[in-house]
Design a protein around this motif. Structure first.
Motif, mmCIF file in Angstrom:
data_model
loop_
_atom_site.group_PDB
_atom_site.id
_atom_site.type_symbol
_atom_site.label_atom_id
_atom_site.label_comp_id
_atom_site.label_asym_id
_atom_site.label_seq_id
_atom_site.Cartn_x
_atom_site.Cartn_y
_atom_site.Cartn_z
ATOM 1 N N GLU A 28 -30.537 -27.843 -83.877
ATOM 2 C CA GLU A 28 -29.733 -27.517 -82.692
ATOM 3 C C GLU A 28 -30.351 -26.353 -81.915
ATOM 4 O O GLU A 28 -30.476 -26.411 -80.687
ATOM 5 N N ASN A 29 -30.732 -25.306 -82.634
ATOM 6 C CA ASN A 29 -31.346 -24.148 -81.972
ATOM 7 C C ASN A 29 -32.657 -24.527 -81.290
ATOM 8 O O ASN A 29 -32.920 -24.118 -80.160
ATOM 9 N N GLY A 30 -33.446 -25.308 -81.991
ATOM 10 C CA GLY A 30 -34.721 -25.727 -81.428
ATOM 11 C C GLY A 30 -34.538 -26.583 -80.187
ATOM 12 O O GLY A 30 -35.249 -26.439 -79.196
ATOM 13 N N LEU A 31 -33.532 -27.471 -80.253
ATOM 14 C CA LEU A 31 -33.285 -28.388 -79.140
ATOM 15 C C LEU A 31 -32.918 -27.646 -77.856
ATOM 16 O O LEU A 31 -33.244 -28.073 -76.754
ATOM 17 N N ARG A 32 -32.204 -26.506 -78.042
ATOM 18 C CA ARG A 32 -31.774 -25.725 -76.868
ATOM 19 C C ARG A 32 -32.959 -25.271 -76.027
ATOM 20 O O ARG A 32 -32.833 -25.033 -74.838
ATOM 21 N N HIS A 33 -34.111 -25.101 -76.674
ATOM 22 C CA HIS A 33 -35.285 -24.613 -75.942
ATOM 23 C C HIS A 33 -36.330 -25.699 -75.702
ATOM 24 O O HIS A 33 -37.355 -25.438 -75.092
ATOM 25 N N ALA A 34 -36.055 -26.899 -76.211
ATOM 26 C CA ALA A 34 -37.081 -27.949 -76.180
ATOM 27 C C ALA A 34 -37.517 -28.296 -74.750
ATOM 28 O O ALA A 34 -38.703 -28.479 -74.488
ATOM 29 N N LEU A 35 -36.549 -28.347 -73.843
ATOM 30 C CA LEU A 35 -36.876 -28.708 -72.455
ATOM 31 C C LEU A 35 -37.748 -27.622 -71.809
ATOM 32 O O LEU A 35 -38.804 -27.927 -71.264
ATOM 33 N N ALA A 36 -37.266 -26.374 -71.901
ATOM 34 C CA ALA A 36 -37.984 -25.271 -71.270
ATOM 35 C C ALA A 36 -39.383 -25.121 -71.868
ATOM 36 O O ALA A 36 -40.332 -24.776 -71.166
ATOM 37 N N ARG A 37 -39.502 -25.402 -73.156
ATOM 38 C CA ARG A 37 -40.811 -25.262 -73.807
ATOM 39 C C ARG A 37 -41.681 -26.506 -73.649
ATOM 40 O O ARG A 37 -42.763 -26.588 -74.235
ATOM 41 N N LYS A 38 -41.170 -27.452 -72.913
ATOM 42 C CA LYS A 38 -41.900 -28.706 -72.655
ATOM 43 C C LYS A 38 -42.324 -29.410 -73.940
ATOM 44 O O LYS A 38 -43.461 -29.878 -74.075
ATOM 45 N N GLU A 39 -41.397 -29.458 -74.900
ATOM 46 C CA GLU A 39 -41.696 -30.096 -76.183
ATOM 47 C C GLU A 39 -41.261 -31.554 -76.227
ATOM 48 O O GLU A 39 -41.526 -32.247 -77.204
ATOM 49 N N LEU A 40 -40.555 -31.997 -75.195
ATOM 50 C CA LEU A 40 -40.088 -33.390 -75.190
ATOM 51 C C LEU A 40 -41.142 -34.284 -74.540
ATOM 52 O O LEU A 40 -41.773 -33.908 -73.552
ATOM 53 N N VAL A 41 -41.313 -35.449 -75.130
ATOM 54 C CA VAL A 41 -42.345 -36.389 -74.677
ATOM 55 C C VAL A 41 -41.720 -37.779 -74.587
ATOM 56 O O VAL A 41 -40.868 -38.125 -75.409
ATOM 57 N N LEU A 42 -42.147 -38.552 -73.606
ATOM 58 C CA LEU A 42 -41.659 -39.930 -73.522
ATOM 59 C C LEU A 42 -42.728 -40.897 -74.001
ATOM 60 O O LEU A 42 -43.894 -40.789 -73.627
ATOM 61 N N HIS A 43 -42.305 -41.834 -74.836
ATOM 62 C CA HIS A 43 -43.147 -42.961 -75.179
ATOM 63 C C HIS A 43 -42.547 -44.210 -74.545
ATOM 64 O O HIS A 43 -41.378 -44.218 -74.163
ATOM 65 N N TYR A 44 -43.368 -45.230 -74.406
ATOM 66 C CA TYR A 44 -42.949 -46.443 -73.706
ATOM 67 C C TYR A 44 -43.294 -47.651 -74.562
ATOM 68 O O TYR A 44 -44.380 -47.709 -75.147
ATOM 69 N N GLN A 45 -42.355 -48.601 -74.643
ATOM 70 C CA GLN A 45 -42.647 -49.824 -75.401
ATOM 71 C C GLN A 45 -42.512 -51.026 -74.470
ATOM 72 O O GLN A 45 -41.466 -51.218 -73.845
ATOM 73 N N PRO A 46 -43.581 -51.839 -74.367
ATOM 74 C CA PRO A 46 -43.539 -52.963 -73.428
ATOM 75 C C PRO A 46 -42.489 -54.011 -73.788
ATOM 76 O O PRO A 46 -42.227 -54.277 -74.956
ATOM 77 N N GLN A 47 -41.921 -54.593 -72.757
ATOM 78 C CA GLN A 47 -41.041 -55.754 -72.888
ATOM 79 C C GLN A 47 -41.789 -56.925 -72.256
ATOM 80 O O GLN A 47 -42.268 -56.827 -71.135
ATOM 81 N N VAL A 48 -41.893 -58.010 -73.019
ATOM 82 C CA VAL A 48 -42.832 -59.074 -72.683
ATOM 83 C C VAL A 48 -42.097 -60.379 -72.407
ATOM 84 O O VAL A 48 -41.206 -60.759 -73.166
ATOM 85 N N ASP A 49 -42.461 -61.058 -71.328
ATOM 86 C CA ASP A 49 -41.946 -62.390 -71.057
ATOM 87 C C ASP A 49 -42.561 -63.351 -72.080
ATOM 88 O O ASP A 49 -43.785 -63.499 -72.132
ATOM 89 N N LEU A 50 -41.711 -63.965 -72.909
ATOM 90 C CA LEU A 50 -42.241 -64.710 -74.060
ATOM 91 C C LEU A 50 -42.992 -65.983 -73.660
ATOM 92 O O LEU A 50 -43.841 -66.460 -74.406
ATOM 93 N N ALA A 51 -42.690 -66.527 -72.496
ATOM 94 C CA ALA A 51 -43.375 -67.745 -72.073
ATOM 95 C C ALA A 51 -44.769 -67.447 -71.521
ATOM 96 O O ALA A 51 -45.719 -68.177 -71.796
ATOM 97 N N SER A 52 -44.896 -66.352 -70.764
ATOM 98 C CA SER A 52 -46.177 -66.056 -70.104
ATOM 99 C C SER A 52 -46.945 -64.909 -70.760
ATOM 100 O O SER A 52 -48.119 -64.698 -70.459
ATOM 101 N N MET A 53 -46.278 -64.145 -71.646
ATOM 102 C CA MET A 53 -46.857 -62.962 -72.290
ATOM 103 C C MET A 53 -47.153 -61.830 -71.300
ATOM 104 O O MET A 53 -47.877 -60.886 -71.617
ATOM 105 N N ARG A 54 -46.566 -61.921 -70.107
ATOM 106 C CA ARG A 54 -46.746 -60.826 -69.151
ATOM 107 C C ARG A 54 -45.752 -59.703 -69.434
ATOM 108 O O ARG A 54 -44.619 -59.962 -69.849
ATOM 109 N N ILE A 55 -46.180 -58.490 -69.192
ATOM 110 C CA ILE A 55 -45.289 -57.334 -69.353
ATOM 111 C C ILE A 55 -44.357 -57.266 -68.149
ATOM 112 O O ILE A 55 -44.800 -57.202 -67.009
ATOM 113 N N VAL A 56 -43.051 -57.328 -68.416
ATOM 114 C CA VAL A 56 -42.081 -57.304 -67.316
ATOM 115 C C VAL A 56 -41.305 -55.988 -67.266
ATOM 116 O O VAL A 56 -40.595 -55.714 -66.299
#
Ligand code: C2E
Ligand code: CA
Ligand code: CA
Ligand code: CA
Length: 279
Positions: free
Chosen positions: A27-55
């Motif tokens: 909890e204490n760490g989380l309070r400063h996580a934003l200001a300290r730029k410790e949060l990171v976003l990861h991304y997971q593709p969602q795929v059209d199963l018929a064409s295998m394209r990333i949608v």
């Protein structure tokens, strides 16, 4: 017997103390996580199963405290929700993900959708709908590019403000997605009461798919309901080509899972979008 009881009690308190200390530490760490730029976003593709394209892609939050190991969301999101810290953190997630999507757009890649997880305390904010609209506008994105994922826990909440927020999002043309579908208690009644656009079939149905005929029956029924209600189905937790093929055959439109890609940093996701089709 007395001794055993006391030992059990001591064991319990030691355990509890450790849990509480750990929680306080997070909890204490989380309070400063934003200001300290410790949060990171990861991304997971969602795929059209018929064409295998990333949608599209799901945005998944990670926390990297300085000098410590990466903390997975299951360990800090519940605490962020309890403390209300999820409100500023969630606002950052949306802003950062939209900034990233606009950056990918600027590179001329296909216009994929962004799926963002949203928790109850965020939906209780009276200005949440305005914040979402303004954030999309600020990054030059049309509202239809965003999918908001909520779990059934959000709908169990009787708070009228939540219903109001969800309706506001629908009116903006943002896609509403029901996450972990099938794991709750009354999933079907929610479909009647709320205007969802997407059903995410929970990973627990997908994982045993190739071994368990009952899971095939359940998924077939979910897809059939979704089709009749004009909802898009996204299957979560696809880990094999076999599961992928069965789901495609059953008429599931979109899939997500380690079989296509694990959640990856923005740079890697950008390369995947550039390739367009998942190899
Ligand atoms: P979720 O929304 O159900 O997200 C999907 C989770 O399944 C992710 O875990 C993802 O890494 C994992 N996953 C994806 N494909 C597979 C697969 O093929 N096999 C297996 N075994 N797992 C797979 P992750 O990233 O650890 O996130 C856990 C949960 O944390 C999410 O579950 C979501 O409820 C929450 N969460 C993550 N980011 C956010 C956020 O920005 N805001 C909020 N409110 N919650 C978030
Ligand atoms: Ca989700
Ligand atoms: Ca899920
Ligand atoms: Ca989940």
């Amino acid at each position: 017997a007395k001794d055993v009881g006391r030992n059990n009690f001591q064991f319990f308190t030691a355990d509890f103390n450790q849990w509480a200390t750990n929680r306080l530490h997070i909890e204490n760490g989380l309070r400063h996580a934003l200001a300290r730029k410790e949060l990171v976003l990861h991304y997971q593709p969602q795929v059209d199963l018929a064409s295998m394209r990333i949608v599209g892609c799901e945005v998944l939050l990670r926390w990297q405290p300085q000098g410590e190991a990466l903390i997975p969301p299951d360990r800090f999101i519940p605490i962020a929700e309890d403390t209300g810290l999820i409100v500023p953190i969630g606002a950052w997630v949306l802003d950062e993900a939209c900034r990233q999507l606009a950056e990918w757009d600027a590179q001329g890649t296909a216009p994929i959708r962004l799926a963002v997880n949203v928790a109850v305390p965020q939906l209780r904010q009276p200005d949440f709908v305005d914040y979402v609209r303004d954030t999309l506008a600020r990054h030059g994105l049309s509202n239809a590019r965003l999918e908001i994922e909520v779990t059934e826990s959000v709908l169990l909440d009787q708070d009228e403000r939540i219903r109001h927020t969800l309706e506001g999002l629908v009116e903006l043309g943002i896609m509403l997605s029901l996450d972990d579908f099938g794991t709750g208690y009354a999933s079907l009644s929610y479909l009647r009461n709320f205007r969802f656009d997407v059903l995410k079939i929970d990973r627990s149905f997908v994982s045993e798919l190739h071994r368990n005929p009952d899971d095939i029956t359940l998924i077939r029924a979910i897809i059939s309901i979704a089709r009749d209600m004009s909802l898009l189905t996204i299957a979560e937790g696809i880990e094999s080509a076999e599961q992928c093929a069965i789901l495609n055959e059953l008429g599931c439109r979109v899939g997500q899972g380690f079989h296509f890609s694990r959640p990856v940093p923005a740079g890697v996701m950008g390369e995947l979008i550039t390739q367009d089709v998942i190899a």
